[in-house]
Design a protein around this motif. Structure first.
Motif, PDB file in Angstrom:
ATOM      1  N   ASP A 169       0.842  -1.196   0.000  1.00 44.68           N
ATOM      2  CA  ASP A 169       0.000   0.000   0.000  1.00 44.68           C
ATOM      3  C   ASP A 169       0.882   1.252   0.000  1.00 44.68           C
ATOM      4  N   SER A 170       0.712   2.107  -1.004  1.00 47.09           N
ATOM      5  CA  SER A 170       1.578   3.285  -1.146  1.00 47.09           C
ATOM      6  C   SER A 170       1.455   4.229   0.043  1.00 47.09           C
ATOM      7  N   ARG A 171       0.290   4.333   0.645  1.00 41.33           N
ATOM      8  CA  ARG A 171       0.118   5.208   1.809  1.00 41.33           C
ATOM      9  C   ARG A 171       0.888   4.668   3.010  1.00 41.33           C
ATOM     10  N   VAL A 172       0.802   3.368   3.207  1.00 42.11           N
ATOM     11  CA  VAL A 172       1.518   2.756   4.329  1.00 42.11           C
ATOM     12  C   VAL A 172       3.018   2.897   4.119  1.00 42.11           C
ATOM     13  N   LEU A 173       3.482   2.726   2.883  1.00 42.79           N
ATOM     14  CA  LEU A 173       4.912   2.872   2.605  1.00 42.79           C
ATOM     15  C   LEU A 173       5.401   4.289   2.925  1.00 42.79           C
ATOM     16  N   ARG A 174       4.514   5.265   2.860  1.00 48.23           N
ATOM     17  CA  ARG A 174       4.877   6.648   3.200  1.00 48.23           C
ATOM     18  C   ARG A 174       4.712   6.936   4.685  1.00 48.23           C
ATOM     19  N   GLY A 175       4.376   5.904   5.459  1.00 48.43           N
ATOM     20  CA  GLY A 175       4.284   6.077   6.904  1.00 48.43           C
ATOM     21  C   GLY A 175       2.902   6.343   7.439  1.00 48.43           C
ATOM     22  N   GLU A 176       1.877   6.293   6.587  1.00 50.80           N
ATOM     23  CA  GLU A 176       0.517   6.550   7.056  1.00 50.80           C
ATOM     24  C   GLU A 176      -0.050   5.322   7.775  1.00 50.80           C
ATOM     25  N   ARG A 177      -1.169   5.523   8.454  1.00 54.06           N
ATOM     26  CA  ARG A 177      -1.769   4.454   9.249  1.00 54.06           C
ATOM     27  C   ARG A 177      -2.297   3.350   8.338  1.00 54.06           C
ATOM     28  N   PRO A 178      -2.012   2.080   8.649  1.00 56.23           N
ATOM     29  CA  PRO A 178      -2.433   0.957   7.794  1.00 56.23           C
ATOM     30  C   PRO A 178      -3.887   0.559   8.046  1.00 56.23           C
ATOM     31  N   THR A 179      -4.809   1.413   7.684  1.00 56.62           N
ATOM     32  CA  THR A 179      -6.226   1.192   8.015  1.00 56.62           C
ATOM     33  C   THR A 179      -6.801  -0.052   7.334  1.00 56.62           C
ATOM     34  N   LYS A 180      -6.410  -0.326   6.076  1.00 57.87           N
ATOM     35  CA  LYS A 180      -6.949  -1.492   5.373  1.00 57.87           C
ATOM     36  C   LYS A 180      -6.506  -2.784   6.033  1.00 57.87           C
ATOM     37  N   ALA A 181      -5.260  -2.832   6.466  1.00 55.62           N
ATOM     38  CA  ALA A 181      -4.757  -4.037   7.135  1.00 55.62           C
ATOM     39  C   ALA A 181      -5.436  -4.226   8.487  1.00 55.62           C
ATOM     40  N   ILE A 182      -5.574  -3.143   9.235  1.00 59.06           N
ATOM     41  CA  ILE A 182      -6.190  -3.234  10.567  1.00 59.06           C
ATOM     42  C   ILE A 182      -7.628  -3.731  10.455  1.00 59.06           C
ATOM     43  N   ALA A 183      -8.330  -3.334   9.387  1.00 63.69           N
ATOM     44  CA  ALA A 183      -9.723  -3.738   9.215  1.00 63.69           C
ATOM     45  C   ALA A 183      -9.866  -5.242   9.030  1.00 63.69           C
ATOM     46  N   LEU A 184      -8.793  -5.934   8.655  1.00 69.13           N
ATOM     47  CA  LEU A 184      -8.848  -7.382   8.458  1.00 69.13           C
ATOM     48  C   LEU A 184      -8.470  -8.159   9.708  1.00 69.13           C
ATOM     49  N   LEU A 185      -8.098  -7.473  10.784  1.00 67.11           N
ATOM     50  CA  LEU A 185      -7.676  -8.126  12.020  1.00 67.11           C
ATOM     51  C   LEU A 185      -8.851  -8.222  13.001  1.00 67.11           C
ATOM     52  N   ASN A 186      -8.961  -9.364  13.647  1.00 68.92           N
ATOM     53  CA  ASN A 186     -10.030  -9.598  14.620  1.00 68.92           C
ATOM     54  C   ASN A 186      -9.946  -8.554  15.741  1.00 68.92           C
ATOM     55  N   PRO A 187     -10.934  -7.679  15.884  1.00 65.95           N
ATOM     56  CA  PRO A 187     -10.864  -6.645  16.925  1.00 65.95           C
ATOM     57  C   PRO A 187     -10.939  -7.202  18.342  1.00 65.95           C
ATOM     58  N   HIS A 188     -11.313  -8.481  18.485  1.00 66.09           N
ATOM     59  CA  HIS A 188     -11.412  -9.090  19.813  1.00 66.09           C
ATOM     60  C   HIS A 188     -10.125  -9.803  20.233  1.00 66.09           C
ATOM     61  N   GLN A 189      -9.096  -9.773  19.402  1.00 67.69           N
ATOM     62  CA  GLN A 189      -7.812 -10.379  19.759  1.00 67.69           C
ATOM     63  C   GLN A 189      -7.000  -9.330  20.506  1.00 67.69           C
ATOM     64  N   GLU A 190      -7.060  -9.353  21.819  1.00 66.99           N
ATOM     65  CA  GLU A 190      -6.547  -8.268  22.653  1.00 66.99           C
ATOM     66  C   GLU A 190      -5.046  -8.045  22.513  1.00 66.99           C
ATOM     67  N   ASP A 191      -4.248  -9.107  22.440  1.00 68.94           N
ATOM     68  CA  ASP A 191      -2.800  -8.902  22.371  1.00 68.94           C
ATOM     69  C   ASP A 191      -2.395  -8.195  21.074  1.00 68.94           C
ATOM     70  N   VAL A 192      -3.067  -8.531  19.971  1.00 70.58           N
ATOM     71  CA  VAL A 192      -2.757  -7.878  18.700  1.00 70.58           C
ATOM     72  C   VAL A 192      -3.217  -6.425  18.716  1.00 70.58           C
ATOM     73  N   GLN A 193      -4.377  -6.161  19.275  1.00 74.02           N
ATOM     74  CA  GLN A 193      -4.864  -4.784  19.357  1.00 74.02           C
ATOM     75  C   GLN A 193      -3.946  -3.932  20.228  1.00 74.02           C
ATOM     76  N   GLU A 194      -3.411  -4.504  21.291  1.00 76.69           N
ATOM     77  CA  GLU A 194      -2.466  -3.765  22.129  1.00 76.69           C
ATOM     78  C   GLU A 194      -1.170  -3.493  21.368  1.00 76.69           C
ATOM     79  N   TYR A 195      -0.706  -4.463  20.612  1.00 73.61           N
ATOM     80  CA  TYR A 195       0.493  -4.258  19.786  1.00 73.61           C
ATOM     81  C   TYR A 195       0.277  -3.106  18.804  1.00 73.61           C
ATOM     82  N   LEU A 196      -0.870  -3.079  18.159  1.00 75.18           N
ATOM     83  CA  LEU A 196      -1.146  -2.027  17.189  1.00 75.18           C
ATOM     84  C   LEU A 196      -1.157  -0.652  17.849  1.00 75.18           C
ATOM     85  N   ARG A 197      -1.788  -0.556  19.024  1.00 76.36           N
ATOM     86  CA  ARG A 197      -1.851   0.738  19.705  1.00 76.36           C
ATOM     87  C   ARG A 197      -0.453   1.231  20.053  1.00 76.36           C
ATOM     88  N   THR A 198       0.384   0.344  20.541  1.00 80.06           N
ATOM     89  CA  THR A 198       1.728   0.735  20.958  1.00 80.06           C
ATOM     90  C   THR A 198       2.635   0.991  19.765  1.00 80.06           C
TER      91      THR A 198
END
Length: 363
Positions: A169-198
């Protein structure tokens, strides 16, 4: 003339007399002429020379051989490419066939040519790889675990979408937030969500929370991509996982040609940052695991990186512009970043970047 002779003359003039001369026909005259000239028997006017039989056996054999060759290429493309040197990096200039299984060896050596703005993949095996998502092979789908073939096909497509969203994704390569990738991740997987926030909020992430574990990012004020092509090579595989889930493993190598930002000269330095990621995704049965439709859980992720920086993690790749030849050589820890025949050393399931840089044998 006596009266009797006159009457006979008139009678024979009407009926014709026996033995009277007859005017020869045109054909008879032609026959006579040819006989006199010694030209032999004339050709019959309803006859002709028999046609010479055509010899077609050679064409039949050629067609049969060509058909068999096409059949072999269709059934065994990898092996045919190998017969003609394709497994050595396609040195004849032809693109490599898609990677359908784990390669048995590293690509062959390429000429030692420096990459340029016009030819950023020159002197690299990636010159024969596919562009972008086309380099990620997706297998055919069959019923697995809790999914029917159509559901497996969708899970495979979305798994590839995740790899595209994290690495292309060209936006992600420029350092922007990876919104499309995050949308594919289970929002109930707490350890992954914590990793993303940090990972996405820290300016000095720890190795275990480095966003580069999942996402390819460059600082646009320091680095820019050369052109709009990222070369890739890899594939997806799948199997039945825990609780009937469909477990998809992605193993993909990305090659990013980059140059210092603001340097547009013809002799600008070009460096290739090479990243190989292995990500295991679980598409869970909602009857067994709390999840959301169209999302998956991360099981593990690992990364190997070349020319991405060896200092403390910053959350971005840091290509060694101007210092590539000055990097200290670690003879005990060398890797070939194009060698996909060996697995990434995952350790506990996560390989942190920036903590232990190896020496690349080529880039």
């Amino acid at each position: 003339m006596p009266e009797e002779e006159w009457e006979r003359f008139l009678r024979e003039s009407v009926t014709g007399a026996a033995g009277a001369p007859v005017e020869p026909s045109a054909r008879a005259r032609e026959v006579g002429r040819r006989l006199r000239e010694g030209s032999g028997q004339p050709e019959g006017w309803r006859t002709g020379s028999p046609a010479r039989p055509q010899r077609r056996m050679g064409w039949y054999v050629t067609g049969l051989v060509a058909g068999l060759a096409l059949l072999v290429v269709g059934l065994f493309p990898q092996e045919v490419v190998g017969w003609f040197g394709g497994n050595d990096g396609g040195r004849d200039g032809a693109p490599l066939a898609a990677e359908s299984e784990s390669p048995r060896e590293a690509p062959g050596a390429e000429p030692a040519l420096r990459p340029t703005l016009a030819e950023p993949f020159r002197g690299s095996p990636a010159a024969h790889w596919a562009d972008g998502a086309a380099g990620i092979t997706v297998p055919s789908a069959k019923a697995t675990g809790w999914m029917d073939p159509a559901q497996v096909e969708r899970a495979l497509r979305q798994s590839r979408d995740f790899m595209v969203a994290t690495g292309l994704d060209s936006r992600v390569l420029r350092g922007e937030r990876p919104t499309k990738a995050i949308a594919l991740l289970n929002p109930h997987q707490e350890d992954v969500q914590e990793y993303l926030r940090t990972a996405l909020s820290s300016t000095a992430p720890a190795p275990e929370t480095n966003p580069l574990l999942l996402f390819s990012r460059f600082r646009p004020e320091q680095t820019r991509l050369v052109g709009d092509v990222v070369k890739t090579r890899g594939r997806l595989t799948y199997r039945e996982g825990k609780r009937g889930a469909v477990e998809v493993t992605a193993d993909v190598t990305f090659v990013y040609p980059v140059t210092p930002a603001g340097n547009g000269g013809r002799d600008a330095e070009v460096v290739r940052t090479i990243v190989r990621r292995t990500i295991v995704m679980s598409w869970d049965d909602p009857a067994e695991v709390i999840t959301e439709p169209g999302t998956m859980s991360l099981i593990s992720h690992a990364v190997d990186m070349t020319n991405g920086g060896c200092s403390a993690p910053t959350g971005y790749f840091v290509p060694p512009f101007g210092t590539a030849k000055e990097q200290p050589a670690d003879e005990a820890h060398q890797i070939d970043p194009y060698d996909r025949s060996k697995p990434i050393d995952t350790g506990n399931g996560t390989t942190a970047t920036g903590s232990d840089c190896a020496t690349a044998t080529r880039s």
